[in-house]
Each structure stands twice: as C-alpha cells, then as structure tokens.
Design an enzyme around this catalytic site. Structure first.
Site, PDB file in Angstrom:
ATOM      1  N   GLU A 418     -49.453 -37.364  10.137  1.00  0.00           N
ATOM      2  CA  GLU A 418     -49.550 -38.259  11.290  1.00  0.00           C
ATOM      3  C   GLU A 418     -48.167 -38.692  11.779  1.00  0.00           C
ATOM      4  O   GLU A 418     -47.345 -39.160  10.985  1.00  0.00           O
ATOM      5  CB  GLU A 418     -50.375 -39.497  10.896  1.00  0.00           C
ATOM      6  CG  GLU A 418     -50.664 -40.413  12.066  1.00  0.00           C
ATOM      7  CD  GLU A 418     -51.453 -41.657  11.653  1.00  0.00           C
ATOM      8  OE1 GLU A 418     -52.071 -41.662  10.558  1.00  0.00           O
ATOM      9  OE2 GLU A 418     -51.446 -42.625  12.432  1.00  0.00           O
ATOM     10  N   LYS A 600     -56.069 -49.262   6.368  1.00  0.00           N
ATOM     11  CA  LYS A 600     -55.753 -47.867   6.704  1.00  0.00           C
ATOM     12  C   LYS A 600     -54.261 -47.750   6.986  1.00  0.00           C
ATOM     13  O   LYS A 600     -53.590 -46.820   6.560  1.00  0.00           O
ATOM     14  CB  LYS A 600     -56.593 -47.406   7.901  1.00  0.00           C
ATOM     15  CG  LYS A 600     -56.536 -45.908   8.152  1.00  0.00           C
ATOM     16  CD  LYS A 600     -55.304 -45.444   8.911  1.00  0.00           C
ATOM     17  CE  LYS A 600     -55.262 -43.951   9.121  1.00  0.00           C
ATOM     18  NZ  LYS A 600     -54.032 -43.521   9.804  1.00  0.00           N
ATOM     19  N   ASP A 616     -53.046 -37.985  -7.280  1.00  0.00           N
ATOM     20  CA  ASP A 616     -54.435 -37.813  -6.859  1.00  0.00           C
ATOM     21  C   ASP A 616     -54.772 -38.866  -5.799  1.00  0.00           C
ATOM     22  O   ASP A 616     -54.986 -40.033  -6.118  1.00  0.00           O
ATOM     23  CB  ASP A 616     -55.317 -37.975  -8.112  1.00  0.00           C
ATOM     24  CG  ASP A 616     -56.786 -37.751  -7.830  1.00  0.00           C
ATOM     25  OD1 ASP A 616     -57.212 -37.934  -6.669  1.00  0.00           O
ATOM     26  OD2 ASP A 616     -57.513 -37.410  -8.781  1.00  0.00           O
ATOM     27  N   HIS A 719     -46.746 -44.918  19.731  1.00  0.00           N
ATOM     28  CA  HIS A 719     -47.605 -43.880  19.196  1.00  0.00           C
ATOM     29  C   HIS A 719     -47.719 -42.717  20.155  1.00  0.00           C
ATOM     30  O   HIS A 719     -47.752 -41.570  19.779  1.00  0.00           O
ATOM     31  CB  HIS A 719     -49.000 -44.486  18.977  1.00  0.00           C
ATOM     32  CG  HIS A 719     -49.509 -44.243  17.609  1.00  0.00           C
ATOM     33  ND1 HIS A 719     -50.512 -43.354  17.370  1.00  0.00           N
ATOM     34  CD2 HIS A 719     -49.132 -44.737  16.421  1.00  0.00           C
ATOM     35  CE1 HIS A 719     -50.750 -43.330  16.083  1.00  0.00           C
ATOM     36  NE2 HIS A 719     -49.932 -44.167  15.477  1.00  0.00           N
TER      37      HIS A 719
HETATM   38  P1  NAD Z   1     -52.889 -34.794 -18.061  1.00  0.00           P
HETATM   39  O1  NAD Z   1     -54.237 -34.335 -18.414  1.00  0.00           O
HETATM   40  O2  NAD Z   1     -51.939 -33.705 -17.702  1.00  0.00           O
HETATM   41  O3  NAD Z   1     -52.355 -35.674 -19.253  1.00  0.00           O
HETATM   42  C1  NAD Z   1     -51.046 -36.158 -19.300  1.00  0.00           C
HETATM   43  C2  NAD Z   1     -50.334 -35.470 -20.451  1.00  0.00           C
HETATM   44  O4  NAD Z   1     -48.963 -35.829 -20.421  1.00  0.00           O
HETATM   45  C3  NAD Z   1     -50.890 -35.888 -21.796  1.00  0.00           C
HETATM   46  O5  NAD Z   1     -51.101 -34.775 -22.551  1.00  0.00           O
HETATM   47  C4  NAD Z   1     -49.766 -36.712 -22.397  1.00  0.00           C
HETATM   48  O6  NAD Z   1     -49.728 -36.595 -23.777  1.00  0.00           O
HETATM   49  C5  NAD Z   1     -48.539 -36.121 -21.737  1.00  0.00           C
HETATM   50  N1  NAD Z   1     -47.383 -36.992 -21.590  1.00  0.00           N
HETATM   51  C6  NAD Z   1     -46.090 -36.593 -21.665  1.00  0.00           C
HETATM   52  N2  NAD Z   1     -45.254 -37.608 -21.477  1.00  0.00           N
HETATM   53  C7  NAD Z   1     -46.002 -38.696 -21.251  1.00  0.00           C
HETATM   54  C8  NAD Z   1     -45.688 -40.053 -20.952  1.00  0.00           C
HETATM   55  N3  NAD Z   1     -44.423 -40.502 -20.861  1.00  0.00           N
HETATM   56  N4  NAD Z   1     -46.706 -40.902 -20.740  1.00  0.00           N
HETATM   57  C9  NAD Z   1     -47.992 -40.484 -20.800  1.00  0.00           C
HETATM   58  N5  NAD Z   1     -48.340 -39.212 -21.086  1.00  0.00           N
HETATM   59  C10 NAD Z   1     -47.360 -38.316 -21.317  1.00  0.00           C
HETATM   60  O7  NAD Z   1     -52.935 -35.844 -16.871  1.00  0.00           O
HETATM   61  P2  NAD Z   1     -53.801 -37.144 -16.728  1.00  0.00           P
HETATM   62  O8  NAD Z   1     -52.867 -38.142 -16.166  1.00  0.00           O
HETATM   63  O9  NAD Z   1     -54.547 -37.500 -17.950  1.00  0.00           O
HETATM   64  O10 NAD Z   1     -54.879 -36.713 -15.638  1.00  0.00           O
HETATM   65  C11 NAD Z   1     -54.536 -36.639 -14.284  1.00  0.00           C
HETATM   66  C12 NAD Z   1     -55.305 -35.507 -13.637  1.00  0.00           C
HETATM   67  O11 NAD Z   1     -56.705 -35.653 -13.855  1.00  0.00           O
HETATM   68  C13 NAD Z   1     -55.129 -35.508 -12.147  1.00  0.00           C
HETATM   69  O12 NAD Z   1     -54.828 -34.201 -11.736  1.00  0.00           O
HETATM   70  C14 NAD Z   1     -56.491 -35.944 -11.614  1.00  0.00           C
HETATM   71  O13 NAD Z   1     -56.721 -35.391 -10.336  1.00  0.00           O
HETATM   72  C15 NAD Z   1     -57.423 -35.396 -12.649  1.00  0.00           C
HETATM   73  N6  NAD Z   1     -58.751 -36.001 -12.797  1.00  0.00           N
HETATM   74  C16 NAD Z   1     -59.121 -37.157 -12.147  1.00  0.00           C
HETATM   75  C17 NAD Z   1     -60.377 -37.695 -12.360  1.00  0.00           C
HETATM   76  C18 NAD Z   1     -60.720 -38.977 -11.677  1.00  0.00           C
HETATM   77  O14 NAD Z   1     -59.873 -39.596 -11.084  1.00  0.00           O
HETATM   78  N7  NAD Z   1     -61.981 -39.450 -11.740  1.00  0.00           N
HETATM   79  C19 NAD Z   1     -61.268 -37.091 -13.230  1.00  0.00           C
HETATM   80  C20 NAD Z   1     -60.855 -35.939 -13.884  1.00  0.00           C
HETATM   81  C21 NAD Z   1     -59.601 -35.405 -13.675  1.00  0.00           C
END
Ligand code: NAD
Length: 768
Positions: A418, A600, A616, A719
């Site tokens: 936008e 928004k 996300d 705008h």
């Molecule tokens: P992830 O699964 O990649 O987990 C993070 C990893 O980073 C872990 O393994 C952790 O051990 C590691 N890590 C390394 N350094 C770290 C630090 N300093 N602090 C914390 N962890 C560290 O990611 P996530 O954050 O668990 O999940 C995010 C993803 O999940 C996004 O892509 C999201 O879109 C997706 N997701 C979202 C939903 C929802 O919002 N309802 C549901 C399912 C999946």
C-alpha cells in the site's frame, strides 16, 4: 610533537557504558563503600558522517574537558594529536526512555568515550588494562573538572573499566557478582532532582546530627553486608538471604534519612515496588538517590524477575525498564558508529543510492542488500517452504526512517503493497523523535499452550481443577523436559492455569517463556507432552492441544510525547491539531466501527515489519484484534491525549499503544527467507522482545500519521498522489512517465484507469 592533520581512524567508534548503583548511596558521600555496576547503554565517540549532517559536540563541558586533558597527555607522551577540527561526534545510545533521562551516568560515559577516541586515534588499544588505567586517570580528572570537583568518580571508573566496582574515598576495586544473581531495574517514575534532595538532607542533618549519623552508619553496614554476600564461597540460599537483609537495612536507613530531610526518598511508587518484590521473595531498593527514578531488584533467576514484572505491570502499571544488562564491558573500540536513523532526503534518491546510504548507516554490507532483490527467494527454496509451489510473489520493501526507541535509533524495513505507509510512518517518527522518541517496555515473551479436557467420567469439574492445580510443579517440570534447550537459553514453563469453561469442558493453560521464538511449534509440543499426564490426573479426555494465538501475556507497550508545534499543518497550529487528534482518539474509544479503521491504520505499520522479518502476520492480526476486544467491547489499540502547560495551553500530544507481539527472530521463515534475515540484520539483529517493540513503534507512528492527516486536510489528498502512481503504472506508464502521469491525474482530479490511459497517450504524443 606537532599536531598532524586529521587522519582516518582505524576503527569506527569508541564506546563506554553507563552505570547504576547497586548499594551504598548516600553513605558513600560520608566515606562508606558503595557498589556500582556498568550497564550496557553506551556513549559512542566517532567521526562525523556527512550523510547524517552530524556535527561534533564541543559545547558539552565533559567533551571539552576530556579533549583538553587527553590532548595534553598525548602531546606529553609524543603521540600525534588529532587536529582540533577532527573533534568526535558523541552519540549516546539507550540512556533515555522517551524524553526522560534514566540517570544512568551519561556524562561519565561521554567523558570516557571521548578520552578513548583520542587514545585509539593515536593507535592505542583501549581495551588493554594498561591503556584503561591511563584513560581512567584522564577521564576522572576531566569529569571532575567539568563538574567542578563534585562526584565520586565511581561512574567514570565503571565507564572505563566496565564490570562492577566497590568504591569509597579510599579507592576503587573491581568485584564480581555471582552468575546466578539476576538484576533488574523497575521504573519508579520521573525523579525529584537529586540536587534538591541532597540540599533538604543537608539542612535536616544540621539539626539532627545524631540521627543522620545513625542512618548513614546503617546504610554503610547494609552495603558491607551486600558485599559479603557476593563471596563466591557462599551457597546461593545463604548469599541471597544476606542480599535481602542488606536491602532491608538499606531501605531502613533511607526511611530515617527521609524523616530527617522531610523529603520523599522512598516515594509511594518505590514502596510499592519494594513491597511487591519482598512479597515475592526477592530483594529491592532504590538505585541512586531515590525520589523516583529506578529501583533495583535482585532475584535468584531471570524467571523470578519476570514474574514480578508481570505482577507489577498488571497490578500497578509499573514497568521493568528494558533488560539493562549489568557487568557491561568497559571502554572498547567498535567496528562502526551506532545507527543514526535520520537520513535526510532518502526518498529523493535512487534505489542504488538508498542502498548505499543504508549500508553506510547500518554496517550491513552493500552486497548483502541484494537479498532485497525481486528474485532473492529462489523458487527452489520456496518449494521447501510450502506445497504445490509454482513461483514467488514479490512485494516492495521500504525503509522507515527517523525511528528512535528507548534512546536507540533504528532504520526499519517495511514490506507493504500500500502506498504512503512507509512515508507516513517515517514522517510521524520524525515528529515523535522531536519529543525524545518512543519509550517502550515489554511483557516477558510468555505464550499460552492450551489443553482442552472433556468430561469422560462423573467427577465434578471443581474437583478436577483442584487436582490439576495440585500437580502444578510436576506439570511444569514435564513441560520443561520437552524443551531442555529452551531452558538452557533462559526460557521454559512459567505457570499453569486451569479454566473451567462449562460443566463438561476444562482448559489447562501452560505459560511458556519462548525467548526469541514465536513459539507456535514449541508450545504445541508442550501441549501434546502434557496431555497424557493431564488425562491421568483428571480422568477426563484431552481433545485439542495447541497454542493460543491470543498472546495477551506477551504485549509490547510504547508511548510517545510529541511537542505540539511539531504537529502544525499549513492551516492549523500544532495545539489545534493535537486537540483534533485527541477527539479522533475518543471517537475510536466510543465506537467499534471507527476503532476497527483506527486499528487497521496501526496494523499498516505493524504488519509491514512483521512481513519484512518473515513473521506470521495471521497470528499477529488474530492476536491484535482479540486483544482489542479484551475489555468486552472492541476498542482502539492506541489512544491519544493532549497535555496542557501551567497556562492551560496545549504543550504536547501524548500517545500510547499496547499490542501483543508473538514474533520471533528464530524459527519459521525468519531465518529461512533471505530477505527476512537481511531485514533482521538491518535492525541490528534484535532480540524477539526488541523486535516486538519496534513493530509497536511502527504501529503507533502509522496511527499518528493517519490521525493527523484525517484531523487536518483529510486523508484523500496525500493518499491520492500515491494512489495516482499506482494507477499510472497500471495504465502502462514507465520510468519518468509514472510521476508525470500521476501529477496530471491529481491535477485533473480524476484518478481512474480510463483517464490514465488517455492522459498517458497525450503525454507520449507530447513527448515525441
Ligand atoms: P520453530 O518451530 O522453528 O522453533 C524455534 C526453534 O528455535 C526451537 O527449536 C528452538 O529450540 C530454537 N531456538 C534457537 N535459538 C532460540 C532462542 N534464542 N529462543 C528460542 N528458541 C530458540 O518456531 P516456532 O517459533 O516454535 O514456530 C513458529 C512457526 O510456527 C511459524 O512459522 C508459524 O507460522 C508456525 N505455526 C503457527 C501456528 C499458530 O500460530 N497457530 C500453528 C502452527 C505453526
């Protein structure tokens, strides 16, 4: 040796940390020992950067005294002295929250950094112990000269040496604090002036010398007790009990002093923080003179400190000042000066020239910025990210300028389709900057994992709730076993909450600190790990096991104070604009139809940073809007009020925003998307919490820009120019044609595709 012309320094900057008192204030003025630690806010001395229009800071008495003394020393030791016109620029980073100084010893840090810059310019290594000794003696003399002999010199010692020192009139001695000891600083509000507190105390002491001496002796003894507690041979429990005792005695001494001075040293807010800390089994005392300002809290772990922070914010609106790391490193050479987000006329430059300016300002190599090219995410890489990939969609990435948050500058990558979002946010950030920038603090990065339990037997739900609550410790342990690495990084399970939804449904919440990750996958694992145990404890059947996207325990809070004159438009003076913005805010507070549009506009800025950093945005949106309705009715995430001066004239506009920020700098696409990785680098590789604050700042800036436009000339004019560009491009205009056609469209007042086609034809005809 004669003065030589300015030569380029072989380093980018020299920096020195700020300081904070741990114990022994007041008593140190009477010969007792006190303990001071270096905190990682830093003053930087560096050469001016033409692209920022930077000027040296010779008018600071601290810089002037430092330059005089260090030049003399260099000359006396046959080193080349930089020419007078080669004076450094001093940039302080992190010493303020908005327009408020936090009393973290900026003058000593500025003095030390200036001395360090001259020594480093002469080729000396400012992090070596010998050169630091020399720097210390010069900086002490300069600091004392600039403030006419006042001051203990402890702040200069920590600025040069770093770490933690014990000091008295007799001297300064480095000491260490135990690795388990967590130290945090809470904000007790704007302080009374230290000078006036000392004056009242002096006047009071003259009349009650004995009481004064007894109070000072008590504080001195408290400081001794604290120092004894730091003995590494002590067991943690014994040492912490001694720290608690030392803080209690110190506060007792302060209460006696405030009786003598008839002035508030322990204000109501300070007493609230101390009371809450003691209730939670921690120890607390004012850091510095009291009368407001910071309160230092000691805990056995970072998690205990976070728990107190949550309690204090939600019960009393008292904030933990962003993580101020103690025991910071002393004087050191830096590869480059800190970011200055004020780049003039960035919008007028070509894309290549903007990249050059960005590389120069942030230190991100120019070649690295190719990761913002349209093809940066290869289809083959995308093929690993989602399913049935057929290609990649590109989006524009711009840079938000002028942002300063908690005394630190950021150039903010923003991805958005936008028009006007980036320009509006940058423009508002400039107005906000004039009032000291954004002040921000965050909840700890706690997310909620949910396990739904459905009735499968006849046990009444109240009994089940009690049973689960009784198993709290075991459940927390189990949750941590699912993520040992997270625990090593300082995260882990923090609490269990059981909610009785109806007679057949119970939900168990597990609060998990997920540090720098968004945490969805981490939390889902926790929920799945605990479900069988919960089934066993309750006899009920686990159904859903997943995180909650209502990240209401993980909000970022930012506030600003914009001087009224910054808001003036062509037709209206600043006070009138501020008044109208308050009225616009009230409209959103009263009406969900308006609040939705208001929010928004906030999400324009927030999402642009969320997307740029590979986070996300569905999670962000879901969370933000659920949070906006937490009071029972959908409301604005940001609100605005005018501030009046003593004459009842409008002096400023104050705004604040709270928004859940379930975002990470690890995991998800934050590391797998090359452009997102680059965006994080442009931001200086922030922590997850810091990134959440930057997003909140982008949101509040976008809101201010939108409200100001709406409250003055209406949103359409600005705008429309930008919209006209998009219409011009869609009509086939290229290169210089885009601007020319857009201008014509605005002039004729009809921004429509058919008109654009016709005008483009005319333009091309005329150009032949
Ligand atoms: P992830 O699964 O990649 O987990 C993070 C990893 O980073 C872990 O393994 C952790 O051990 C590691 N890590 C390394 N350094 C770290 C630090 N300093 N602090 C914390 N962890 C560290 O990611 P996530 O954050 O668990 O999940 C995010 C993803 O999940 C996004 O892509 C999201 O879109 C997706 N997701 C979202 C939903 C929802 O919002 N309802 C549901 C399912 C999946």
């Amino acid at each position: 040796m004669s003065e030589s012309p300015a030569k380029p320094a072989p380093f980018g900057a020299v920096s020195a940390p700020g300081k904070s008192f741990l114990i022994g204030e007041y008593a140190v003025l009477e010969g007792h020992t006190a303990v001071v630690t270096a905190v990682d806010v830093r003053a930087h001395a560096h050469s001016p950067r033409p692209q920022h229009d930077e000027r040296p800071s010779p008018d600071s008495p601290f810089v002037a005294a430092a330059v005089e003394l260090v030049s003399g020393w260099l000359r006396g030791h046959d080193y080349e002295v930089p020419a007078p016109e080669a004076l450094p620029v001093i940039t302080t980073v992190g010493f303020t929250a908005g327009n408020r100084k936090l009393g973290l010893g900026s003058s000593a840090a500025v003095t030390a950094a200036t001395v360090g810059w001259y020594l480093a310019s002469a080729g000396l290594d400012v992090s070596s112990p010998e050169i630091r000794e020399i720097a210390l003696s010069i900086a002490r003399a300069a600091h004392s000269m600039a403030q006419e002999g006042r001051g203990s010199g402890a702040d200069v010692a920590t600025a040069v040496l770093g770490g933690t020192v014990r000091f008295s009139r007799e001297g300064i001695e480095p000491i260490t604090t135990p690795s388990w000891l967590a130290i945090g600083f809470f904000d007790a509000g704007a302080p009374a002036r230290t000078g006036s507190l000392l004056e009242s105390l002096e006047a009071g002491a003259a009349g009650s010398r004995e009481a004064y001496d007894a109070a000072i002796a008590g504080i001195g003894a408290a400081s001794q007790r604290f120092q004894a507690a730091l003995d590494p041979a002590l067991a943690m429990d014994d040492a912490f009990a001694a720290i608690q005792d030392a803080c209690r005695r110190h506060n007792e001494g302060l209460r006696q002093l405030q009786d003598i001075a008839s002035a508030h040293i322990l204000t109501a807010r300070i007493e609230t923080i101390i009371g809450a800390a003691e209730w939670a089994g921690l120890a607390a005392k004012p850091s510095g003179a009291g009368g407001g300002d910071l309160v230092v809290v000691f805990a056995r772990s970072g998690a205990a400190l976070d728990r107190l922070a949550v309690e204090l914010y939600h019960q009393h609106r008292v904030a933990l000042v962003r993580k101020l790391e103690t025991n910071a490193e002393g004087l050191r050479a830096e590869p480059r000066p800190p970011v200055n987000s004020r780049i003039k006329g960035l919008f007028k430059r070509s894309i290549d020239a903007r990249r050059e300016a960005l590389a120069l300002a942030t230190g991100v190599p120019l070649a690295r910025l190719a990761d913002a090219d349209a093809g940066a995410l290869a289809p083959e890489a995308a093929d690993h990210m989602i399913e049935n990939v057929i290609g990649v969609m590109s989006m524009p990435m711009g840079i938000g300028t002028n942002f300063t948050l908690n005394g630190r500058d950021y150039l903010v990558p923003m991805c958005v389709e936008e028009a006007s979002v980036v320009a509006a946010a940058s423009n508002a950030a400039k107005m906000i900057r004039a009032g000291g920038g954004f002040a921000g603090f965050s909840d700890p990065p706690w997310m909620i994992a949910q396990v739904q339990l459905v009735r499968d037997d006849r046990s009444p739900s109240a009994e089940i709730v009690a049973r689960i609550e009784g198993a709290r410790d075991r459940l927390l342990e189990l949750a941590d076993e699912a993520h040992p690495r997270l625990v090593e990084r300082g995260g882990g399970a923090r609490d269990i909450e059981v909610r009785n939804l109806d007679v057949d449904n119970i939900v168990v919440h597990v609060l998990v600190d997920c540090r720098d990750a968004m945490g969805a996958n981490l939390l889902n694992t926790v929920a799945e790990t605990l479900a069988p145990e919960l089934a066993q404890i309750s006899g009920w059947r686990p159904v859903l096991r997943i995180l909650s996207n209502l990240a209401d325990r993980r909000a970022s809070h930012v506030s600003v104070r914009v001087p009224a004159h910054m808001l003036a438009s062509k037709q209206l003076d600043g006070g009138d604009v501020a008044q109208r913005i308050e009225e616009a805010s009230r409209f959103a507070e009263l009406d969900p139809y308006r609040a939705t549009t208001h929010n928004k506009g906030i999400m324009n800025g927030v999402d642009a940073v969320v997307i740029a950093t590979g986070n996300d945005w569905r999670a962000m949106e879901a969370s933000a809007h659920a949070y906006a309705v937490r009071g029972g009715r959908y409301g604005p995430l940001a609100t605005w009020r005018v501030e009046r001066d003593a004459d009842d004239a409008i002096a400023a506009l104050r705004g604040k925003l709270s928004i859940p920020t379930a975002v990470g700098v690890v995991g998800g696409a934050t590391r797998s998307h090359p452009t997102a990785r680059m965006a994080l680098e442009i931001l200086g590789n922030p922590s997850g919490v810091e990134l959440g604050l930057i997003m909140a700042a982008a949101g509040l800036a976008s809101n201010l820009a939108a409200l100001r436009a709406l409250a003055t000339e209406g949103i359409q004019r600005g705008h429309m120019t930008l919209h006209a560009r998009a219409v011009a491009m869609a009509a086939g205009a290229r290169g210089a044609e885009v601007e020319a056609l857009a201008r014509r469209l605005v002039d004729v007042g009809e921004i429509k595709p058919e008109r654009a086609q016709a005008l483009l034809g005319e333009l091309r005809e005329g150009g032949r």
